[in-house]
Write a protein that holds these residues in place. Structure first.
Motif, mmCIF file in Angstrom:
data_model
loop_
_atom_site.group_PDB
_atom_site.id
_atom_site.type_symbol
_atom_site.label_atom_id
_atom_site.label_comp_id
_atom_site.label_asym_id
_atom_site.label_seq_id
_atom_site.Cartn_x
_atom_site.Cartn_y
_atom_site.Cartn_z
ATOM 1 N N THR A 176 -9.670 2.950 12.874
ATOM 2 C CA THR A 176 -9.187 1.672 13.798
ATOM 3 C C THR A 176 -7.479 2.340 14.756
ATOM 4 O OG1 THR A 176 -8.084 1.220 11.383
ATOM 5 C CG2 THR A 176 -9.380 0.059 12.673
ATOM 6 N N HIS A 177 -7.481 3.221 14.213
ATOM 7 C CA HIS A 177 -6.112 4.252 14.474
ATOM 8 C C HIS A 177 -6.604 5.579 13.540
ATOM 9 C CE1 HIS A 177 -4.579 2.487 10.658
ATOM 10 N NE2 HIS A 177 -3.605 2.602 11.326
ATOM 11 N N GLY A 178 -5.224 6.808 13.651
ATOM 12 C CA GLY A 178 -5.521 7.974 13.574
ATOM 13 C C GLY A 178 -4.487 8.020 11.811
ATOM 14 N N HIS A 179 -4.350 7.374 12.142
ATOM 15 C CA HIS A 179 -3.309 7.346 10.360
ATOM 16 C C HIS A 179 -4.433 8.151 8.780
ATOM 17 C CE1 HIS A 179 0.689 4.446 11.460
ATOM 18 N NE2 HIS A 179 0.928 5.756 11.904
ATOM 19 N N ASN A 180 -3.858 8.977 8.660
ATOM 20 C CA ASN A 180 -4.158 9.375 7.516
ATOM 21 C C ASN A 180 -5.156 8.485 6.021
ATOM 22 O OD1 ASN A 180 -4.804 12.276 6.444
ATOM 23 N ND2 ASN A 180 -3.722 11.492 5.083
ATOM 24 N N ASP A 181 -4.588 7.649 5.823
ATOM 25 C CA ASP A 181 -5.435 6.319 4.719
ATOM 26 C C ASP A 181 -5.933 5.895 4.972
ATOM 27 O OD1 ASP A 181 -2.752 4.978 6.960
ATOM 28 O OD2 ASP A 181 -3.010 3.675 4.948
ATOM 29 N N HIS A 182 -6.711 5.899 7.065
ATOM 30 C CA HIS A 182 -8.111 5.630 7.983
ATOM 31 C C HIS A 182 -8.426 6.420 8.003
ATOM 32 C CE1 HIS A 182 -6.006 0.896 8.074
ATOM 33 N NE2 HIS A 182 -4.426 2.321 7.486
ATOM 34 N N THR A 183 -8.126 8.014 8.035
ATOM 35 C CA THR A 183 -8.818 9.034 8.921
ATOM 36 C C THR A 183 -9.382 9.898 8.153
ATOM 37 O OG1 THR A 183 -7.072 9.565 10.024
ATOM 38 C CG2 THR A 183 -8.022 8.461 11.297
ATOM 39 N N GLY B 121 -7.834 -3.867 12.056
ATOM 40 C CA GLY B 121 -6.875 -2.448 11.512
ATOM 41 C C GLY B 121 -5.354 -2.971 11.426
ATOM 42 N N ASP B 122 -4.682 -1.203 11.069
ATOM 43 C CA ASP B 122 -3.405 -2.058 10.674
ATOM 44 C C ASP B 122 -2.120 -2.990 11.557
ATOM 45 O OD1 ASP B 122 -3.622 -0.567 8.551
ATOM 46 O OD2 ASP B 122 -2.283 1.133 8.377
ATOM 47 N N ILE B 123 -2.705 -3.490 12.600
ATOM 48 C CA ILE B 123 -1.949 -4.448 13.586
ATOM 49 C C ILE B 123 -1.790 -6.021 12.788
ATOM 50 C CG2 ILE B 123 -2.072 -6.076 15.564
ATOM 51 C CD1 ILE B 123 -4.022 -4.445 17.431
ATOM 52 N N ALA C 31 0.442 -0.427 18.978
ATOM 53 C CA ALA C 31 0.720 -2.206 18.684
ATOM 54 C C ALA C 31 1.776 -1.371 17.102
ATOM 55 C CB ALA C 31 -0.416 -3.445 18.472
ATOM 56 N N HIS C 32 0.655 -1.373 16.610
ATOM 57 C CA HIS C 32 0.804 -0.558 14.921
ATOM 58 C C HIS C 32 1.667 0.904 15.223
ATOM 59 C CE1 HIS C 32 0.291 1.033 10.659
ATOM 60 N NE2 HIS C 32 -0.367 1.645 10.809
ATOM 61 N N THR C 33 0.947 1.652 15.715
ATOM 62 C CA THR C 33 0.738 2.753 16.737
ATOM 63 C C THR C 33 0.268 2.316 18.220
ATOM 64 O OG1 THR C 33 -1.734 3.694 17.021
ATOM 65 C CG2 THR C 33 -0.533 3.465 13.958
HETATM 66 ZN ZN LIG Z 1 -1.561 2.848 9.822
#
Ligand SMILES: [Zn+2]
Length: 286
Positions: free
Chosen positions: A87-94, A175-177, A156-158
Motif C-alpha cells: 500500500t506504500h513504502g514504510h518498513n512495517d508494510h514492506t 493502507g495508512d491513509i 496522503a500518508h506518503t
Molecule cells: Zn505507513
C-alpha cells in the motif's frame, strides 16, 4: 529456600516450554468475507485475498514475523501467494517483501514512488527482492476471480499511497491513509499532507456503501459511517490549525491551544499524540 525452589521450577518450566518449541503465534486472523481474511500482528494490517488458483496478499509487515504470517496464511488456504501489493513504502508494510518472494516467488505491485521509500527502509542494495516488480502511476486493475482495483491517492500518508478495492467482495484496504480509532501519522518528509489524506479518505467514501468493510493500515476495520466520522475529526482539526496558522500563530502556540482536544483522550497513542499530529498538520498546510 522456598523462593529458590519456586524460581528453579519457573526456570525449568520456561526451559522445557522453549525446548518443546511452544511458540505463541503473534498473528491474529479474522475472516471478513468468504474470500478475504485480515491478519493483524506487528506493523500494518495484512489482507489475504483467496482466488480459485492463488492468493493475493496486501502488505507484508516484518520479515522477523514471516514464519508466523506464513503459517497463518497456510491455515486460510494451502494455495501459493502469487501477488503481493504494497500500500506504500514504510518498513512495517514492506519489510516482509523479500520473504514472500523467496517463499512463493510472488510478484510485488506498488505505486511508482513506493520503490524509493522501500529502498530507503530496506537497504535494498543487498536485498533486491524487497523492491516492487511492477509499478504504476494512477490506477491499476488485475483480474483474479474478481478484478482487484488499485487506486493511487497523491500526497496522503506518503507520496506513494495505494488503496485496494474489491468491489465484489465489498472490501477496501485503505493502507495508512486510514489509522482508525487513533491519530494518523502524516509522513510530511516523504510527501504526506493533511489535505491529501482527507482527499484520499473521501475517495474511499466514494467507493464504499454501508456494507463495505474498510481495512485500516492500523486499527480496526471501519464502516463507511465510521470513516466519515474520522474524516470529520481530521477536517475539524485541520480547519482549526489552518485558521491559526493564517493568523500568524506559531506551531507551539497552536499546539498549546489544543485544536484536537475532543479526541485527545480517545485517539492519542504511543507513536502519534495530539502534539505530533498538530505538528504534521501545520507543516503540511500551505
Ligand atoms: Zn505507513
Amino acid at each position: 529456600m522456598k523462593f529458590k525452589l519456586l524460581t528453579l521450577a519457573a526456570m525449568l518450566f520456561s526451559t522445557s516450554a522453549f525446548a518443546d518449541g511452544v511458540h505463541s503465534n503473534t498473528i491474529k486472523a479474522t475472516q471478513l468475507t468468504p474470500n478475504v481474511h485480515l491478519l493483524e500482528g506487528q506493523g500494518g494490517n495484512i489482507a489475504v485475498i483467496e482466488n480459485a488458483d492463488a492468493l493475493t496478499v496486501v502488505d507484508t509487515q516484518f520479515a522477523k514475523d514471516f514464519d508466523d504470517i506464513k503459517s497463518a496464511i497456510g491455515k486460510i488456504s494451502p494455495k501459493s501467494v502469487r501477488y503481493v501489493i504494497n500500500t506504500h513504502g514504510h518498513n512495517d508494510h514492506t519489510n516482509g517483501n523479500e520473504a514472500f518472494v523467496n517463499a512463493f516467488n510472488a510478484t510485488i505491485i506498488a505505486h511508482h514512488n513506493t520503490t524509493e521509500l522501500v529502498k530507503a527502509y530496506n537497504q535494498t542494495a543487498a536485498k533486491p527482492n524487497t523492491l516492487p516488480h511492477l509499478t504504476f502511476e494512477k490506477s491499476f486493475t488485475f483480474q483474479q476471480d474478481e478484478p482487484i482495483n488499485l487506486h493511487y491517492f497523491a500526497n496522503a500518508h506518503t507520496n506513494g499511497d495505494v488503496i485496494v478495492h474489491l468491489s465484489k467482495a465489498n472490501v477496501i484496504h485503505a493502507g495508512d491513509i486510514l489509522f482508525f480509532g487513533r491519530f494518523p501519522f502524516i509522513d510530511v518528509k516523504n510527501g504526506g499532507t493533511i489535505d491529501g489524506m482527507i482527499g484520499g479518505l473521501n475517495g474511499i467514501v466514494e467507493l464504499a456503501d454501508e456494507n463495505t468493510k474498510i481495512i485500516a493500515g492500523h486499527g480496526n476495520v471501519a464502516s463507511k459511517a465510521e470513516l466519515q466520522a474520522h474524516i470529520q475529526m481530521l477536517s475539524t482539526i485541520k480547519d482549526r490549525v489552518a485558521t491559526l496558522k493564517k493568523a500568524g500563530k506559531s506551531l507551539a502556540d497552536i499546539q498549546a491551544s489544543h485544536p484536537a482536544k475532543e479526541w485527545e483522550a480517545s485517539h492519542n497513542w504511543n507513536f502519534i499524540n495530539h502534539t505530533k499530529l498538530v505538528e504534521s498538520v501545520y507543516q503540511s498546510l500551505p
